[in-house]
Design a protein around this motif. Structure first.
Motif, mmCIF file in Angstrom:
data_model
loop_
_atom_site.group_PDB
_atom_site.id
_atom_site.type_symbol
_atom_site.label_atom_id
_atom_site.label_comp_id
_atom_site.label_asym_id
_atom_site.label_seq_id
_atom_site.Cartn_x
_atom_site.Cartn_y
_atom_site.Cartn_z
ATOM 1 N N ALA A 1 6.952 2.223 -9.511
ATOM 2 C CA ALA A 1 8.170 2.797 -8.928
ATOM 3 C C ALA A 1 7.850 3.495 -7.612
ATOM 4 O O ALA A 1 6.824 4.165 -7.514
ATOM 5 C CB ALA A 1 8.801 3.800 -9.896
ATOM 6 N N PRO A 2 8.727 3.408 -6.608
ATOM 7 C CA PRO A 2 9.907 2.532 -6.605
ATOM 8 C C PRO A 2 9.497 1.065 -6.480
ATOM 9 O O PRO A 2 8.462 0.763 -5.873
ATOM 10 C CB PRO A 2 10.679 2.991 -5.358
ATOM 11 C CG PRO A 2 9.654 3.617 -4.472
ATOM 12 C CD PRO A 2 8.603 4.193 -5.384
ATOM 13 N N ALA A 3 10.301 0.199 -7.070
ATOM 14 C CA ALA A 3 9.953 -1.218 -7.117
ATOM 15 C C ALA A 3 9.822 -1.801 -5.712
ATOM 16 O O ALA A 3 10.618 -1.492 -4.817
ATOM 17 C CB ALA A 3 11.022 -1.979 -7.896
ATOM 18 N N LEU B 1 0.859 -1.181 0.000
ATOM 19 C CA LEU B 1 0.000 0.000 0.000
ATOM 20 C C LEU B 1 0.895 1.231 0.000
ATOM 21 O O LEU B 1 1.634 1.465 0.952
ATOM 22 C CB LEU B 1 -0.886 -0.030 1.254
ATOM 23 C CG LEU B 1 -2.082 0.887 1.254
ATOM 24 C CD1 LEU B 1 -3.070 0.479 0.177
ATOM 25 C CD2 LEU B 1 -2.750 0.853 2.619
ATOM 26 N N ARG B 2 0.849 2.011 -1.074
ATOM 27 C CA ARG B 2 1.809 3.107 -1.218
ATOM 28 C C ARG B 2 1.273 4.451 -0.750
ATOM 29 O O ARG B 2 1.970 5.231 -0.118
ATOM 30 C CB ARG B 2 2.254 3.215 -2.684
ATOM 31 C CG ARG B 2 3.317 2.203 -3.061
ATOM 32 C CD ARG B 2 4.665 2.610 -2.481
ATOM 33 N NE ARG B 2 5.617 1.513 -2.441
ATOM 34 C CZ ARG B 2 6.301 1.082 -3.484
ATOM 35 N NH1 ARG B 2 6.131 1.642 -4.658
ATOM 36 N NH2 ARG B 2 7.145 0.092 -3.352
ATOM 37 N N LEU C 1 9.466 0.057 -14.986
ATOM 38 C CA LEU C 1 9.222 -1.371 -15.224
ATOM 39 C C LEU C 1 10.536 -2.146 -15.140
ATOM 40 O O LEU C 1 10.601 -3.223 -14.526
ATOM 41 C CB LEU C 1 8.583 -1.588 -16.593
ATOM 42 C CG LEU C 1 8.484 -3.064 -16.992
ATOM 43 C CD1 LEU C 1 7.489 -3.801 -16.103
ATOM 44 C CD2 LEU C 1 8.118 -3.232 -18.455
ATOM 45 N N ALA C 2 11.584 -1.593 -15.754
ATOM 46 C CA ALA C 2 12.871 -2.302 -15.782
ATOM 47 C C ALA C 2 13.420 -2.488 -14.372
ATOM 48 O O ALA C 2 13.953 -3.548 -14.039
ATOM 49 C CB ALA C 2 13.867 -1.544 -16.658
ATOM 50 N N ARG D 1 20.341 -1.838 -17.581
ATOM 51 C CA ARG D 1 20.690 -0.547 -18.198
ATOM 52 C C ARG D 1 19.479 0.391 -18.221
ATOM 53 O O ARG D 1 19.593 1.585 -17.930
ATOM 54 C CB ARG D 1 21.195 -0.777 -19.621
ATOM 55 C CG ARG D 1 22.619 -1.290 -19.668
ATOM 56 C CD ARG D 1 22.909 -1.921 -21.024
ATOM 57 N NE ARG D 1 24.319 -2.115 -21.273
ATOM 58 C CZ ARG D 1 25.053 -3.097 -20.766
ATOM 59 N NH1 ARG D 1 24.516 -3.959 -19.909
ATOM 60 N NH2 ARG D 1 26.337 -3.205 -21.074
ATOM 61 N N LEU D 2 18.322 -0.135 -18.598
ATOM 62 C CA LEU D 2 17.123 0.716 -18.672
ATOM 63 C C LEU D 2 16.732 1.226 -17.284
ATOM 64 O O LEU D 2 16.283 2.361 -17.135
ATOM 65 C CB LEU D 2 15.958 -0.056 -19.294
ATOM 66 C CG LEU D 2 16.122 -0.452 -20.771
ATOM 67 C CD1 LEU D 2 14.942 -1.301 -21.233
ATOM 68 C CD2 LEU D 2 16.262 0.782 -21.658
ATOM 69 N N ALA D 3 16.929 0.392 -16.263
ATOM 70 C CA ALA D 3 16.572 0.787 -14.897
ATOM 71 C C ALA D 3 17.461 1.925 -14.413
ATOM 72 O O ALA D 3 17.039 2.767 -13.620
ATOM 73 C CB ALA D 3 16.686 -0.410 -13.960
#
Lengths: 165, 233
Positions: free
Chosen positions: A85-87, A34-35, B111-112, B100-102
């Motif tokens: 993002a952020p992952a 939950l962000r 996404l990367a 590299r994309l990240a």
């Protein structure tokens, strides 16, 4: 977060109390997915949710469950937005979440970011059944995307390990 | 648009190929592993295709010539070693690419940054299997070598320029070759020596030219949606 109103805090508590559909012992708050919660206007709320894995099929159920709970508590307009993002990381699982996982029979993830220091510490994965640290990897993939399959060398029981991400 | 389709189609097509192992994998653990990898790839594909259009229309209603995936990912599964060779070539590439994309700030960074952590497990899975099969029995060694040799001609296409992907393709290719060479050598196997793209149409997937098995794969993947338009569970 400094500007969170009492209403937003209450909505966040409600949304965060929704159980994870695949690991129902954990709430979304404990899972750390939950962000953000924003009250856009009277009866209008936006909830930001992040998936554990990009392909996690539980996200749709989580969104529906959040909408249902908030509807039940008098919020007519609920919009759940998925953010990448952020992952998400397994470090986002709370201490209480880790305790519940172990009690449920799933070995919790080890910390990705250990205490500051030059040498990374590799901790062994503890068997959630007998507590032994002598366990071995059977497969990096298990019943869901987020778990690996391990076996305890001492009690011989197989178990799921919430693998580090 | 072009780059999102290229990366999205790579993920979608490989996801479908790996899904074909369901019910056929040599052991239960691999059944689960390949399905999990397929699911990760499907998640990437959904994110990428949704960014440029309707994901279902793009997946199920496009003709073969409109797909922009590399030919490597559409190659049939073959035996388990053949699938693992495809996994090694592709997951090492994807791991380096997403890394590299990240690190950049382009449209694929979010996404990367997420997917690179998942793909690290795919790469590890492939590398561990190449080591076990290559350094295993005479039979497994021979089959692993055969898989590496058969798919080598499709690897050059991974490093062709893609419109909208701002990358140093030379260093990407160099890093890929170093990583693959290291695994292959440790597995007591031999790095294939032939050209990395064929004289005929190998290496033209990004332009919409695909190999014959791809049409049959698409027919199976798309027939349900096309037979029952708008149906839902």
């Amino acid at each position: 977060m400094v500007t969170e109103t009492p209403l937003e805090a209450e909505v966040r508590r409600l949304a965060g109390s929704v159980p994870d559909p695949e690991l129902p012992v954990l709430t979304l708050e404990e899972l750390g997915v939950l962000r953000d919660v924003q009250v856009q206007g009277p009866g209008r709320v936006t909830v930001h949710l992040t998936p554990t894995y990009t392909g996690c099929p539980a996200v749709e159920t989580m969104s529906a469950d959040i909408e249902r709970v908030l509807h039940e508590h008098g919020v007519p307009e609920v919009s759940v937005v998925t953010v990448l993002a952020p992952a998400w990381s397994t470090d986002d699982i709370s201490d209480e979440g880790r305790r519940k996982l172990a009690a449920f029979g799933v070995a919790p993830p080890r910390p990705n970011r250990g205490p500051d220091g030059p040498v990374p510490v590799t901790l062994s994965v503890r068997c959630p059944h007998c507590g032994s640290t002598d366990t071995e990897l059977l497969s990096r993939f298990s019943s869901t995307a987020c778990k690996a399959l391990r076996r305890c060398v001492d009690c011989r029981e197989p178990f799921d390990h919430f693998k580090e991400l | 648009m072009t780059a999102a389709l290229a990366l999205g189609d790579d993920a979608l097509v490989l996801s479908h190929r790996l899904g074909e192992w369901a019910g056929h994998a040599p052991v239960l653990e691999e059944e689960v592993a390949l399905a999990n990898i397929a699911l990760d790839l499907l998640g990437q594909a959904r994110t990428l295709l949704s960014s440029v259009g309707d994901e279902d229309e793009l997946a199920f209603l496009r003709e073969e010539r409109s797909f922009r995936n590399v030919q490597l990912v559409e190659q049939p599964n073959g035996d388990f070693a053949h699938t693992i060779a495809r996994q090694l070539y592709f997951s090492v590439y994807q791991h380096l690419l997403y890394g590299r994309l990240a690190a950049g700030e382009g449209q694929f960074a979010a996404l990367a940054a997420k997917a690179v952590k998942e793909v690290a497990y795919h790469r590890d899975h492939a590398e561990q299997w190449v080591l076990r099969l290559g350094d295993g029995t005479a039979e497994s060694h021979e089959r692993m070598q055969r898989g590496l040799d058969a798919l080598w001609r499709y690897t050059g296409e991974l490093f062709e320029p893609v419109e909208g992907l701002d990358l140093d393709r030379q260093t990407l290719g160099d890093d890929w070759l170093a990583a693959v060479t290291s695994v292959v050598r440790r597995a007591t196997l031999t790095l294939p020596t032939g050209p990395q793209s064929g004289g005929w149409a190998a290496g033209a997937g990004r332009q919409g030219l695909h190999t014959e098995p791809f049409g049959r794969m698409l027919a199976e993947m798309q027939h349900l949606h096309r037979s029952h338009p708008g149906a839902s569970w």
